[in-house]
Enzyme design. Structure first.
Site, PDB file in Angstrom:
ATOM      1  N   PRO A 229       0.619  -1.173  -0.107  1.00 49.40           N
ATOM      2  CA  PRO A 229      -0.091   0.009   0.020  1.00 49.40           C
ATOM      3  C   PRO A 229       0.743   1.216  -0.124  1.00 49.40           C
ATOM      4  CG  PRO A 229      -0.078  -0.949   2.201  1.00 49.40           C
ATOM      5  CD  PRO A 229       0.771  -1.990   1.348  1.00 49.40           C
ATOM      6  N   ASP A 252       2.270   2.718 -12.049  1.00 50.14           N
ATOM      7  CA  ASP A 252       1.205   3.684 -11.991  1.00 50.14           C
ATOM      8  C   ASP A 252       0.971   4.309 -10.827  1.00 50.14           C
ATOM      9  OD1 ASP A 252      -0.284   1.906 -10.329  1.00 50.14           O
ATOM     10  OD2 ASP A 252      -0.877   0.568 -12.020  1.00 50.14           O
ATOM     11  N   LYS A 274      -3.405   5.926 -14.949  1.00 46.07           N
ATOM     12  CA  LYS A 274      -4.451   5.226 -14.187  1.00 46.07           C
ATOM     13  C   LYS A 274      -4.833   6.052 -13.072  1.00 46.07           C
ATOM     14  CE  LYS A 274      -5.189   0.638 -15.257  1.00 46.07           C
ATOM     15  NZ  LYS A 274      -4.665  -0.212 -14.187  1.00 46.07           N
ATOM     16  N   ILE A 310      -5.755  -8.655  -6.137  1.00 48.23           N
ATOM     17  CA  ILE A 310      -6.992  -7.963  -5.263  1.00 48.23           C
ATOM     18  C   ILE A 310      -7.320  -6.552  -6.209  1.00 48.23           C
ATOM     19  CG2 ILE A 310      -7.913  -7.047  -3.206  1.00 48.23           C
ATOM     20  CD1 ILE A 310      -6.399  -9.486  -1.902  1.00 48.23           C
ATOM     21  N   MET A 387     -11.612   1.773  -3.506  1.00 43.95           N
ATOM     22  CA  MET A 387     -12.439   2.730  -4.628  1.00 43.95           C
ATOM     23  C   MET A 387     -13.717   3.309  -4.099  1.00 43.95           C
ATOM     24  SD  MET A 387     -10.856   0.983  -7.962  1.00 43.95           S
ATOM     25  CE  MET A 387     -10.981  -0.653  -7.389  1.00 43.95           C
TER      26      MET A 387
HETATM   27  N1  SAH Z   1      -4.561  -3.827  -6.025  1.00 48.31           N
HETATM   28  C1  SAH Z   1      -4.725  -3.043  -4.773  1.00 48.31           C
HETATM   29  C2  SAH Z   1      -5.884  -2.165  -5.002  1.00 48.31           C
HETATM   30  C3  SAH Z   1      -6.091  -1.506  -6.271  1.00 48.31           C
HETATM   31  S1  SAH Z   1      -7.715  -0.700  -6.369  1.00 48.31           S
HETATM   32  C4  SAH Z   1      -4.621  -3.523  -3.526  1.00 48.31           C
HETATM   33  O1  SAH Z   1      -4.566  -4.867  -3.263  1.00 48.31           O
HETATM   34  O2  SAH Z   1      -4.557  -2.857  -2.608  1.00 48.31           O
HETATM   35  C5  SAH Z   1      -7.171   1.057  -5.699  1.00 48.31           C
HETATM   36  C6  SAH Z   1      -7.678   1.198  -4.430  1.00 48.31           C
HETATM   37  O3  SAH Z   1      -7.014   0.651  -3.452  1.00 48.31           O
HETATM   38  C7  SAH Z   1      -7.786   2.554  -4.152  1.00 48.31           C
HETATM   39  O4  SAH Z   1      -9.015   3.447  -4.644  1.00 48.31           O
HETATM   40  C8  SAH Z   1      -8.079   2.617  -2.438  1.00 48.31           C
HETATM   41  O5  SAH Z   1      -9.301   2.208  -2.177  1.00 48.31           O
HETATM   42  C9  SAH Z   1      -7.168   1.303  -2.135  1.00 48.31           C
HETATM   43  N2  SAH Z   1      -5.748   1.618  -1.850  1.00 48.31           N
HETATM   44  C10 SAH Z   1      -4.482   1.400  -2.343  1.00 48.31           C
HETATM   45  N3  SAH Z   1      -3.686   1.798  -1.652  1.00 48.31           N
HETATM   46  C11 SAH Z   1      -4.181   2.546  -0.710  1.00 48.31           C
HETATM   47  C12 SAH Z   1      -3.580   3.273   0.347  1.00 48.31           C
HETATM   48  N4  SAH Z   1      -2.181   3.298   0.846  1.00 48.31           N
HETATM   49  N5  SAH Z   1      -4.405   3.873   1.181  1.00 48.31           N
HETATM   50  C13 SAH Z   1      -5.816   3.757   1.264  1.00 48.31           C
HETATM   51  N6  SAH Z   1      -6.313   2.960   0.203  1.00 48.31           N
HETATM   52  C14 SAH Z   1      -5.452   2.262  -0.676  1.00 48.31           C
END
Ligand code: SAH
Length: 479
Positions: A229, A252, A274, A310, A387
C-alpha cells in the site's frame, strides 16, 4: 588487510570447544555443520546444546581440557569467559599447532570468526577485522535480506552442471561468458522461481547453442509484483529481488517514490498512469506493451499497488501474456485493506466483533456499481471497500437503507501506511460528512464494522500528518 581470509576444511578433523554456554554452543554448531569431530569441555552443557547433544560427531568431556587433548586438533575455541582457562587453552593449542580463538580476547586469537550468510554451498563471510563486529553483523542482516534463500540451491545446481560445461566449452573465456549469461538470465529466473526442471532444460539448450557458436535467443519475462500500500518496508524480499533484476518497469499512480526508487537504477521507467478519471494508457495497451517488451527479451517488471490479484486487474493482464506465450510470475503484496487496517489499529476480524471480512470494490468494469448488498449488510462481519471515496455518500446511505444500524462504526483510511496517513472515524450516518470536512487526497479505503471502535485503544501508528490533522480538528472543535 590484517587477516588472511580463508575457508578451512575441518571435515573429520578434531575441533576443541572449551565451554558449555551460549557462545560455546554457537561454535560447536558451526563446527559440526562443517563436518568436524567436535570435543566440548564443560562440567555441564547449557540449554542451547539440547539439539546438538546427540550429534554423532560431538563428544562431551566434563573435565577441563589437558595438553594431550590438543594433539591432532585443527582448531581450538575458548568460550568459558574464565581468564586463566582461556590463557591455558591458548598455550596448549599453540603447543600442538592448533589454531586458537578465544572469544573477545584478541591476543589469544590466531583467527577471527566472521559473520556468515549461509546459502550452502554458497557462503559469504564478513569481517571487520575485530574492530567493529556490530557493523559486520548489520551488514550481514542486510545481505541476508537481499539474497534469495534459493541462491544456495542455485549454486549447487550450477555445480552439478559444471563438468558438462567444461566438456562442451573448451575456452575458459567462452565458459565465463556462458556462466554469466545463465546465472544472470532466464535459467536463474526459472530456477529461483522454483522450476528446476525447466531451468535445466533451458540450461542445456543454451549450452548446446553456445557450443555451436549460435547466439542464445533471449527470452523475456514479466514479473507481476505487488508493491503493497505504500510503505516501502512492506515490500516482500522477493518483490525487492525482482525489482533489482528488471530491465524495464511499468508502474502507475499508486506506486510512491519511496518504492520506485528501489527499482534497479538503470531500468527504464514507463508510467502507465491510471487515476480514476485519467487513463494515461488503457488496459489493453498496457498488456500489449508488456508482451512486446518481453518478446524483445526484456525482464519486465509490472509493479502494482497492494496485491496484484486484489482489484488490481492482474488477472486480466496475465491472460493476455498467457495467450501470447510470454512467461510470467506473480508476487503477492500486502493489499490495501490489510495494510490500512494494521496501520490504523483496526483488526479486520476479532472474536468479539467480526468472524468474517469481505473486500469489495465500489468500481465495476464500466464504472457501474453492482454490489451484493445482501452479503455486505450481514451482521458480525467487517466490510472493506476499495475505491469507495467518490461514492461514499451513496454507500453509507445504502447500508442504512438496507437496514444496517446507522450507528455502525465506519472509518476511512486515506494514504494508509504512508507518512501522510489520515484516519477519519465515525459511523454510517456521519462518516461522509466528516470525510468531506477533512482534506483527503486519496487513495482511500473504507472500513465498516464494530471493529473500527478498537482503534481508540489500538492505534499505534504516529505520523506527522496524523498529528497535524488531530491538532486542526482539536482547534476546530475549540472554536
Ligand atoms: N491492488 C490494490 C488495489 C487497487 S484498487 C490492493 O491490493 O491494494 C485501488 C484502491 O485501493 C484505491 O482506490 C483505494 O481504495 C485502495 N488503496 C490502495 N492503496 C491505498 C492506500 N495506501 N491507502 C488507502 N487505500 C488504498
Amino acid at each position: 588487510m590484517d587477516h588472511l581470509p580463508i575457508f578451512l576444511d575441518v571435515k573429520d578433523k578434531k575441533v576443541i570447544v572449551d565451554g558449555g554456554g551460549t557462545l560455546a554452543a554457537r561454535r560447536v554448531e558451526r563446527a559440526l555443520d562443517a563436518g568436524a569431530l567436535v570435543h566440548v569441555y564443560a562440567a555441564e552443557l547449557g540449554g542451547e546444546f539440547r539439539e546438538l547433544q546427540n550429534h554423532p560427531s560431538l563428544t562431551h568431556h566434563t573435565a577441563a581440557p589437558q595438553l594431550p587433548d590438543f594433539a591432532g586438533a585443527t582448531v581450538a575455541y575458548g568460550a568459558t569467559e574464565d581468564a586463566d582457562r582461556d590463557r591455558a587453552l591458548y598455550d596448549m593449542a599453540n603447543h600442538h599447532h592448533a589454531l586458537a580463538n578465544v572469544a573477545d580476547v584478541t591476543e589469544y586469537c590466531d583467527f577471527i570468526t566472521p559473520s556468515i550468510i549461509d546459502r550452502s554451498p554458497l557462503v559469504i563471510a564478513i569481517s571487520s577485522g575485530g574492530a567493529a563486529p556490530i557493523i559486520a553483523r548489520i551488514l550481514r542482516a542486510r545481505i541476508e535480506a537481499i539474497l534469495p534463500a534459493a541462491y544456495g540451491k542455485l549454486a549447487a545446481f550450477s555445480g552439478r552442471l559444471r563438468e558438462r560445461v567444461m566438456a562442451k566449452l573448451k575456452a575458459p573465456e567462452s565458459r565465463r561468458l556462458f556462466w554469466e549469461n545463465t546465472i544472470d538470465g532466464p535459467v536463474a529466473d526459472m530456477f529461483l522461481a522454483g522450476d528446476a526442471k525447466a531451468a535445466k532444460k533451458q540450461f542445456l539448450k543454451e549450452l548446446d547453442a553456445t557450443a555451436l557458436g549460435q547466439d542464445i535467443s533471449k527470452v523475456g519475462e514479466v514479473y507481476l509484483v505487488g508493491a503493497g500500500p505504500g510503505d516501502p518496508d512492506l515490500l516482500t524480499f522477493r518483490a525487492l529481488h525482482l525489482m533489482q533484476r528488471a530491465d524495464v518497469v511499468l508502474y502507475d499512480r499508486l506506486i510512491g517514490d519511496g518504492i520506485i526508487n528501489l527499482v534497479r537504477r538503470d531500468a527504464e521507467r514507463i508510467f502507465v498512469g491510471k487515476s480514476p478519471n485519467d487513463h494515461t494508457m488503457d488496459q489493453q495497451d498496457i498488456s500489449e506493451l508488456m508482451v512486446k517488451l518481453a518478446k524483445d527479451g526484456k525482464r519486465v517488471l509490472r509493479l502494482k499497488g497492494g496485491d496484484p490479484f486484489i482489484f488490481g486487474r492482474g488477472g486480466e493482464e496475465l491472460e493476455t501474456l498467457a495467450a501470447a506465450n510470454v512467461p510470467f510470475q506473480v508476487i503477492p503484496g500486502i493489499t490495501a485493506a490489510s495494510g490500512c487496517a494494521s496501520y490504523a489499529g483496526i483488526p479486520l476480524t476479532h472474536r468479539d466483533h467480526a468472524q468474517s471480512c469481505v473486500f469489495v470494490t465500489a468500481h465495476g468494469k464500466d464504472g457501474v456499481l453492482s454490489l451484493d448488498w445482501e452479503t455486505m449488510a450481514r451482521p458480525g462481519q467487517t466490510v472493506a471497500i476499495y475505491m469507495g471515496r467518490s461514492s461514499l455518500d451513496f454507500l453509507m446511505e445504502e447500508f442504512i437503507r438496507r437496514g444496517v444500524d446507522p450507528n455502525t462504526p465506519a472509518a476511512i483510511v486515506d494514504n494508509g501506511t504512508r507518512p501522510n496517513q489520515q484516519v477519519i472515524k465515525g459511523n454510517l450516518s456521519n462518516l461522509y460528512e466528516r470525510a468531506e470536512a477533512a482534506s483527503l487526497p486519496g487513495p482511500a479505503l473504507v472500513i465498516i464494522g464494530s471493529v473500527v471502535e478498537l482503534r481508540d485503544r489500538l492505534n499505534w501508528y504516529k505520523n506527522y500528518a496524523a498529528d497535524q490533522h488531530s491538532m486542526s480538528l482539536t482547534a476546530r472543535t475549540k472554536l
